[in-house]
Scaffold this motif. Sequence first.
Motif, short mmCIF file in Angstrom:
data_model
loop_
_atom_site.label_atom_id
_atom_site.label_comp_id
_atom_site.label_asym_id
_atom_site.label_seq_id
_atom_site.Cartn_x
_atom_site.Cartn_y
_atom_site.Cartn_z
N ALA A 105 -10.89 1.85 -8.98
CA ALA A 105 -9.60 1.24 -9.74
C ALA A 105 -8.14 0.87 -10.47
N HIS A 106 -7.26 -0.32 -10.84
CA HIS A 106 -6.17 0.14 -10.09
C HIS A 106 -5.22 0.80 -11.72
N CYS A 107 -4.88 1.65 -11.86
CA CYS A 107 -4.82 2.10 -13.57
C CYS A 107 -2.99 2.47 -12.69
N GLN A 108 -1.77 1.49 -13.77
CA GLN A 108 -0.84 2.04 -13.40
C GLN A 108 -0.51 3.37 -14.25
N TYR A 109 -1.37 3.82 -14.84
CA TYR A 109 -0.86 5.14 -14.93
C TYR A 109 -1.11 6.37 -14.38
N CYS A 110 -2.10 5.77 -12.85
CA CYS A 110 -3.42 6.45 -11.80
C CYS A 110 -2.82 8.16 -12.43
N TYR A 111 -4.10 9.12 -12.61
CA TYR A 111 -4.12 9.79 -13.00
C TYR A 111 -4.51 10.90 -11.79
N LEU A 112 -4.38 10.66 -10.25
CA LEU A 112 -4.78 10.95 -8.92
C LEU A 112 -3.56 10.72 -8.08
N ALA A 113 -2.01 9.72 -9.41
CA ALA A 113 -1.07 10.06 -7.97
C ALA A 113 0.06 11.32 -8.19
N GLY A 114 0.26 11.67 -7.11
CA GLY A 114 0.69 13.36 -7.01
C GLY A 114 -0.78 14.21 -6.69
N SER A 115 -1.83 13.72 -7.17
CA SER A 115 -2.28 14.98 -7.06
C SER A 115 -3.79 15.26 -5.63
N LEU A 116 -3.12 14.21 -5.20
CA LEU A 116 -4.52 13.80 -3.88
C LEU A 116 -3.04 13.72 -2.84
N SER A 117 -3.51 13.88 -1.90
CA SER A 117 -2.48 13.58 -0.34
C SER A 117 -2.83 12.49 0.12
N GLY A 118 -2.14 11.84 1.09
CA GLY A 118 -2.44 10.77 1.96
C GLY A 118 -2.88 9.40 0.57
N PRO A 119 -2.76 8.77 1.54
CA PRO A 119 -3.15 6.75 1.04
C PRO A 119 -4.76 7.05 0.10
N PRO A 120 -4.57 6.22 -0.65
CA PRO A 120 -5.89 6.44 -1.72
C PRO A 120 -7.03 5.85 -1.40
N VAL A 121 -7.62 6.39 -0.53
CA VAL A 121 -9.19 5.87 -0.09
C VAL A 121 -10.06 7.09 -0.53
N THR A 122 -10.91 6.06 -1.01
CA THR A 122 -12.00 6.38 -1.86
C THR A 122 -12.59 7.33 -1.02
N ARG A 123 -13.37 8.71 -0.64
CA ARG A 123 -14.04 9.11 -0.11
C ARG A 123 -15.25 9.91 -0.88
N VAL A 124 -16.20 9.40 0.03
CA VAL A 124 -17.16 9.49 -0.33
C VAL A 124 -18.21 10.42 0.28
N TYR A 125 -18.93 11.80 -0.78
CA TYR A 125 -19.33 13.06 0.17
C TYR A 125 -20.56 12.43 0.66
N ALA A 126 -20.80 13.35 2.43
CA ALA A 126 -21.94 12.88 2.29
C ALA A 126 -22.94 13.83 2.59
N ALA A 223 -4.16 -3.07 -26.45
CA ALA A 223 -2.82 -3.36 -25.98
C ALA A 223 -2.36 -1.92 -24.86
N ALA A 224 -3.28 -1.27 -24.28
CA ALA A 224 -3.26 -0.55 -23.37
C ALA A 224 -3.50 -0.88 -22.21
N ALA A 225 -4.97 -1.75 -22.74
CA ALA A 225 -5.54 -2.35 -21.26
C ALA A 225 -5.24 -3.08 -20.30
N ARG A 226 -4.10 -3.71 -20.05
CA ARG A 226 -3.48 -4.35 -19.22
C ARG A 226 -2.92 -3.17 -18.07
N TYR A 227 -2.67 -1.91 -18.37
CA TYR A 227 -2.32 -0.94 -17.07
C TYR A 227 -3.53 -0.23 -16.63
N GLU A 228 -4.16 -0.87 -17.12
CA GLU A 228 -6.16 -0.96 -16.66
C GLU A 228 -6.35 -1.68 -15.49
N GLY A 229 -5.31 -1.89 -14.65
CA GLY A 229 -6.24 -3.08 -13.60
C GLY A 229 -7.89 -3.02 -12.59
#
Length: 363
Positions: A105-126, A223-229
């Motif tokens: 997702a592309h949420c403009q308030y993203c909870y992961l911003a600042g919590s995960l290191s490096g580029p925000p790749v989606t990593r799924v665990y094998a 009204a907050a939906a526009r922040y959730e791309g």
Amino acid sequence: MTFHDPAAAVITTRLWRPRRVVITAAARDYPHGRAIAARAESLGLSVEALPGNRLTGLRHPDPRRAYLEAKNTLAVVVAPPTRLKLQPIPPSADWRVDLTEGCPAHCQYCYLAGSLSGPPVTRVYANLDEILGNLAGYVGRGGVTSASAERAHEGTTFEASCYTDPLGIEHLTGSLSAAIRHFGAWDAPVSLRATTKFAAVAPLLALPHGRRTRLRFSINAAAAARYEGGTASLRERLAAMGAVARAGYPVGLTVAPILPVPDWREAYAALFAEAAAALDGVNDLDLTAELITHRFTPGSKAVLEGWYPGSDLPMREDERSRKLTKFGSVKYVFPAEPMREMRQHLTQEIAARLPRARVLYWT
């Protein structure tokens, strides 16, 4: 589409198609890793087999470009040993269990911003079997539901959506379904929790869940939906919630991030009225609500401004109260009086429109 048509929630929702799918050498040693690669290929996606275990080609001097390339990448990797040392995750659950890290997702308030290191790749665990097999050692040891008289009936709870939205990638991974089956067959006082902004619930409806997985749907005032791309619409999410509730799952509303949008009292009242309509007629309804106000840290704000330079999400420090977390870091929350007023109004509206809901917490 009506709220009582479970198929509509599946037919109309859009599934994420990453532009790049990679699988590391180590991940190819696991059956689940190979199954994810096969799922991607069956959807017409090309899968790049990396020669080693490092993810490359994701750094770029332009933070926006780096963000977009990372957000369009799904990486099948092996969870590091640190992921098998579970961390408490109050006030949601006893323990955090990571099946995945990252979100499409592309949420403009993203909870992961600042919590995960490096580029925000989606990593799924094998190594999913290893992750799920590790959970037994944590049963009865938590400090949230395991230690609460009000929530003890939930057993030891494991939160699967702290660093991801597992439903948003389920068509590619199958990891959430596997976890639901695991908990459904687990003869112990335990439960799984996951929250989502997506709606493709068809793979979950017939699973033997044993009512041990609570699926919560993140919702907000219109009204907050526009922040959730890149997410499912509110209507799709509510229809999906109705579908899984009718399939016997305990369900929940994650109202987040609560914002004082224009006419916020009427906006949140309308939101809860729509949720009530979606759940109308569910006889065995088990419904919770979690109320989470918007907050940010200096670090997350800096990251988000790089990712979404044109956003008008309200993040002015002079309009907030400065607080210290238990770790000593700074966060900015709404001042006490707006917080009190919003809490009182939203909890009253939930009680009036969703009387069967249990409000778990306000934060």
